[in-house]
Design an enzyme around this catalytic site. Structure first.
Site, PDB file in Angstrom:
ATOM      1  N   ARG A   9      13.131 -37.093  70.375  1.00  0.00           N
ATOM      2  CA  ARG A   9      12.881 -38.535  70.195  1.00  0.00           C
ATOM      3  C   ARG A   9      13.996 -39.206  69.399  1.00  0.00           C
ATOM      4  NH1 ARG A   9       7.717 -40.662  71.274  1.00  0.00           N
ATOM      5  NH2 ARG A   9       6.579 -39.191  72.547  1.00  0.00           N
ATOM      6  N   ARG A  48      11.896 -46.267  68.656  1.00  0.00           N
ATOM      7  CA  ARG A  48      11.608 -47.478  67.884  1.00  0.00           C
ATOM      8  C   ARG A  48      12.141 -47.479  66.460  1.00  0.00           C
ATOM      9  NH1 ARG A  48       5.470 -47.882  69.952  1.00  0.00           N
ATOM     10  NH2 ARG A  48       5.800 -45.669  69.571  1.00  0.00           N
ATOM     11  N   ARG A 106      13.785 -53.132  73.735  1.00  0.00           N
ATOM     12  CA  ARG A 106      12.333 -53.127  73.999  1.00  0.00           C
ATOM     13  C   ARG A 106      11.705 -54.515  73.934  1.00  0.00           C
ATOM     14  NH1 ARG A 106       8.229 -52.103  75.194  1.00  0.00           N
ATOM     15  NH2 ARG A 106       6.946 -50.698  73.959  1.00  0.00           N
ATOM     16  N   ASP A 123      10.256 -40.256  80.126  1.00  0.00           N
ATOM     17  CA  ASP A 123       9.023 -39.848  79.458  1.00  0.00           C
ATOM     18  C   ASP A 123       8.366 -38.741  80.263  1.00  0.00           C
ATOM     19  OD1 ASP A 123       7.140 -40.913  77.102  1.00  0.00           O
ATOM     20  OD2 ASP A 123       5.913 -40.134  78.734  1.00  0.00           O
ATOM     21  N   TYR A 170      -3.095 -34.918  79.518  1.00  0.00           N
ATOM     22  CA  TYR A 170      -3.109 -36.378  79.691  1.00  0.00           C
ATOM     23  C   TYR A 170      -3.834 -36.774  80.973  1.00  0.00           C
ATOM     24  CZ  TYR A 170       0.165 -37.111  75.854  1.00  0.00           C
ATOM     25  OH  TYR A 170       0.740 -37.173  74.621  1.00  0.00           O
TER      26      TYR A 170
HETATM   27  O1  CP3 Z   1      13.728 -37.806  72.873  1.00  0.00           O
HETATM   28  C1  CP3 Z   1      14.219 -38.825  73.373  1.00  0.00           C
HETATM   29  O2  CP3 Z   1      14.961 -39.602  72.744  1.00  0.00           O
HETATM   30  C2  CP3 Z   1      14.023 -39.055  74.849  1.00  0.00           C
HETATM   31  C3  CP3 Z   1      12.915 -39.851  75.233  1.00  0.00           C
HETATM   32  C4  CP3 Z   1      11.480 -39.323  75.226  1.00  0.00           C
HETATM   33  C5  CP3 Z   1      10.393 -40.226  75.266  1.00  0.00           C
HETATM   34  N1  CP3 Z   1       9.262 -39.501  75.415  1.00  0.00           N
HETATM   35  C6  CP3 Z   1      10.494 -41.699  75.219  1.00  0.00           C
HETATM   36  C7  CP3 Z   1       9.342 -42.431  74.636  1.00  0.00           C
HETATM   37  C8  CP3 Z   1      10.959 -38.032  75.284  1.00  0.00           C
HETATM   38  C9  CP3 Z   1      11.670 -36.691  75.226  1.00  0.00           C
HETATM   39  C10 CP3 Z   1       9.544 -38.166  75.414  1.00  0.00           C
HETATM   40  C11 CP3 Z   1       8.635 -37.013  75.567  1.00  0.00           C
HETATM   41  C12 CP3 Z   1       7.195 -37.219  75.427  1.00  0.00           C
HETATM   42  N2  CP3 Z   1       6.437 -38.284  75.846  1.00  0.00           N
HETATM   43  C13 CP3 Z   1       6.316 -36.266  74.885  1.00  0.00           C
HETATM   44  C14 CP3 Z   1       6.725 -34.902  74.398  1.00  0.00           C
HETATM   45  C15 CP3 Z   1       7.382 -34.936  73.082  1.00  0.00           C
HETATM   46  C16 CP3 Z   1       6.449 -35.085  71.921  1.00  0.00           C
HETATM   47  O3  CP3 Z   1       6.672 -36.000  71.123  1.00  0.00           O
HETATM   48  O4  CP3 Z   1       5.535 -34.259  71.795  1.00  0.00           O
HETATM   49  C17 CP3 Z   1       5.023 -36.797  74.933  1.00  0.00           C
HETATM   50  C18 CP3 Z   1       3.759 -36.131  74.423  1.00  0.00           C
HETATM   51  C19 CP3 Z   1       5.105 -38.071  75.556  1.00  0.00           C
HETATM   52  C20 CP3 Z   1       3.977 -38.995  75.892  1.00  0.00           C
HETATM   53  C21 CP3 Z   1       4.114 -40.274  75.164  1.00  0.00           C
HETATM   54  N3  CP3 Z   1       5.071 -41.222  75.450  1.00  0.00           N
HETATM   55  C22 CP3 Z   1       3.360 -40.733  74.058  1.00  0.00           C
HETATM   56  C23 CP3 Z   1       2.184 -40.010  73.430  1.00  0.00           C
HETATM   57  C24 CP3 Z   1       3.901 -41.977  73.671  1.00  0.00           C
HETATM   58  C25 CP3 Z   1       3.498 -42.810  72.481  1.00  0.00           C
HETATM   59  C26 CP3 Z   1       2.800 -44.027  72.853  1.00  0.00           C
HETATM   60  C27 CP3 Z   1       2.987 -45.092  71.779  1.00  0.00           C
HETATM   61  O5  CP3 Z   1       2.540 -46.202  72.057  1.00  0.00           O
HETATM   62  O6  CP3 Z   1       3.564 -44.804  70.727  1.00  0.00           O
HETATM   63  C28 CP3 Z   1       4.967 -42.250  74.543  1.00  0.00           C
HETATM   64  C29 CP3 Z   1       5.815 -43.458  74.516  1.00  0.00           C
HETATM   65  C30 CP3 Z   1       7.273 -43.216  74.316  1.00  0.00           C
HETATM   66  N4  CP3 Z   1       8.049 -42.385  75.073  1.00  0.00           N
HETATM   67  C31 CP3 Z   1       8.087 -43.839  73.348  1.00  0.00           C
HETATM   68  C32 CP3 Z   1       9.396 -43.349  73.551  1.00  0.00           C
HETATM   69  C33 CP3 Z   1      10.662 -43.713  72.797  1.00  0.00           C
HETATM   70  C34 CP3 Z   1       7.587 -44.856  72.311  1.00  0.00           C
HETATM   71  C35 CP3 Z   1       8.405 -46.051  72.165  1.00  0.00           C
HETATM   72  C36 CP3 Z   1       8.108 -47.238  73.015  1.00  0.00           C
HETATM   73  O7  CP3 Z   1       6.970 -47.546  73.382  1.00  0.00           O
HETATM   74  O8  CP3 Z   1       9.113 -47.928  73.270  1.00  0.00           O
END
Ligand code: CP3
Length: 348
Positions: free
Chosen positions: A25, A29, A38, A74, A150
């Site tokens: 990550r 944000r 965003r 994602d 999920y």
């Molecule tokens: O690592 C990176 O910089 C690459 C991008 C990346 C994202 N998601 C972008 C993202 C990666 C590698 C992921 C993987 C991911 N997504 C996982 C596995 C890694 C972990 O943290 O365990 C999981 C479980 C997800 C599913 C997911 N996507 C969730 C639970 C959320 C959060 C929802 C929220 O509202 O916070 C996301 C959203 C997400 N994916 C964001 C980012 C940067 C949040 C930022 C946004 O909404 O702009």
């Protein structure tokens, strides 16, 4: 240049000049330049516009000096072409509008072809390979269990009760879903490799909810299929999970050249459990990035002392960067890892 990057060398357990470091990550944000993008696009829109996804991938490369880039995407994107409906709802996280609960639901999931259904991901990879010079690009996907959780729950979960109820009460439905997901994810990961990803990481973020026996029966065969199909392309594969202290040896059996460690196990203890025929990645607690600089340095040094200069350590957090993390502290970790491991290399 790229072939000799310290990140690729460490994945192959070759000696390096200094310990490579990147962050799960690392785009997101906590960075002002990500928040600016965003404001104009949703998360899914960023992913579906390859130029923007590539730009966001580059933000932490420029700001932090990390040794690897991770594609901005994602793990939930495959849910869209599978026909299950995906939305990220503010304050609620991901929402899947048609969760899978029955054998009929499994059978009516749409057929999947990564190249046509997620072509925008492959295009972002191609743009990035033309842009990055000397910094390797990591592709990724979710592991079958984490994605299944999920898809069954319909979103994020604390107890995974619907998922476990399916496992224990309708195992044939659970196995059919895992079978389908392992095929979909193998196709998706290999397509990313063909598009140019130089390393791939499989995120089994929530698998730590399971006992070793349930991991072996319900997860291992499907993760193994996915990991082996990536390994067959001969690029390094990172296998990551959280809360996995009791699962590490089974995860190694499932596959991966590099195993991710979270912060609950000291790095040297985790590496001893795994054996020295795999590389390890980790394992600073992401919450430490909110601590004073002196404490951050102490904890980074402790992890590097535990690795003790052995080839095959990639520095990372034990899980992803948290939302309000101060950027300067992330940069301080990169610099501390590089400086301290250079000194140690000279002493040895
Ligand atoms: O690592 C990176 O910089 C690459 C991008 C990346 C994202 N998601 C972008 C993202 C990666 C590698 C992921 C993987 C991911 N997504 C996982 C596995 C890694 C972990 O943290 O365990 C999981 C479980 C997800 C599913 C997911 N996507 C969730 C639970 C959320 C959060 C929802 C929220 O509202 O916070 C996301 C959203 C997400 N994916 C964001 C980012 C940067 C949040 C930022 C946004 O909404 O702009």
């Amino acid at each position: 240049m790229e072939m000799n990057s310290r990140f690729l060398q460490a994945c192959q357990r070759q000696p390096v000049d200094v310990t490579p470091v990147w962050f799960m990550r690392q785009a997101g944000r906590y960075m002002p330049e990500y928040r600016a993008i965003r404001e104009k696009y949703t998360l899914i829109e960023i992913c579906q516009h390859p130029e923007i996804a590539a730009e966001v991938t580059m933000q932490p490369i420029r700001a932090l000096g990390v040794d690897a880039a991770i594609l901005f995407a994602d793990i939930l994107l495959p849910v869209i072409p599978l026909g299950l409906g995906l939305e990220f709802v503010k304050g609620e996280g991901p929402v899947i509008s048609s969760p899978v609960r029955t054998m009929d639901d499994v059978q009516t999931m749409k057929p999947f072809d990564a190249e046509s259904d997620l072509g925008y991901v492959m295009e972002a990879i191609r743009i990035l390979r033309a842009t990055l010079s000397g910094i390797p690009l990591i592709g990724f996907c979710g592991a079958p269990f984490t994605l299944a959780s999920y898809i069954i729950e319909g979103g994020s979960s604390r107890e995974f009760l619907k998922t476990k109820t399916m496992m224990y009460s309708a195992p044939e439905v659970f196995h059919a879903l895992m079978q389908k997901l392992s095929a979909v994810l193998s196709d998706y990961l290999v397509a990313q490799i063909h598009a140019g990803a130089q390393v791939v990481q499989v995120f089994d973020s929530w698998v730590g909810a399971l006992s070793p026996a349930d991991y072996e029966a319900f997860v291992l065969p499907y993760s193994q299929k996915l990991l082996k199909s990536a390994e067959a392309t001969n690029i390094p594969v990172i296998h990551f999970g959280v809360n996995t202290t009791t699962l590490l040896q089974l995860m190694k059996r499932a596959g991966g050249n590099v195993i991710g460690l979270d912060w609950r196990i000291p790095l040297d203890d985790g590496w001893s459990l795994l054996g020295d025929d795999v590389a390890v990645q980790g394992n600073l607690d992401p919450a430490l990035l909110f601590a004073p600089r002196s404490e951050i340095r102490t904890r980074v040094h402790d992890i590097l002392r535990r690795a003790n200069g052995r080839p095959g350590h990639i520095f990372n957090l034990g899980h992803g960067i948290l939302q309000h993390t101060p950027v300067d502290n992330v940069k301080a970790v990169v610099d501390t890892v590089h400086e301290y491991s250079a000194v140690k290399a000279n002493v040895l």
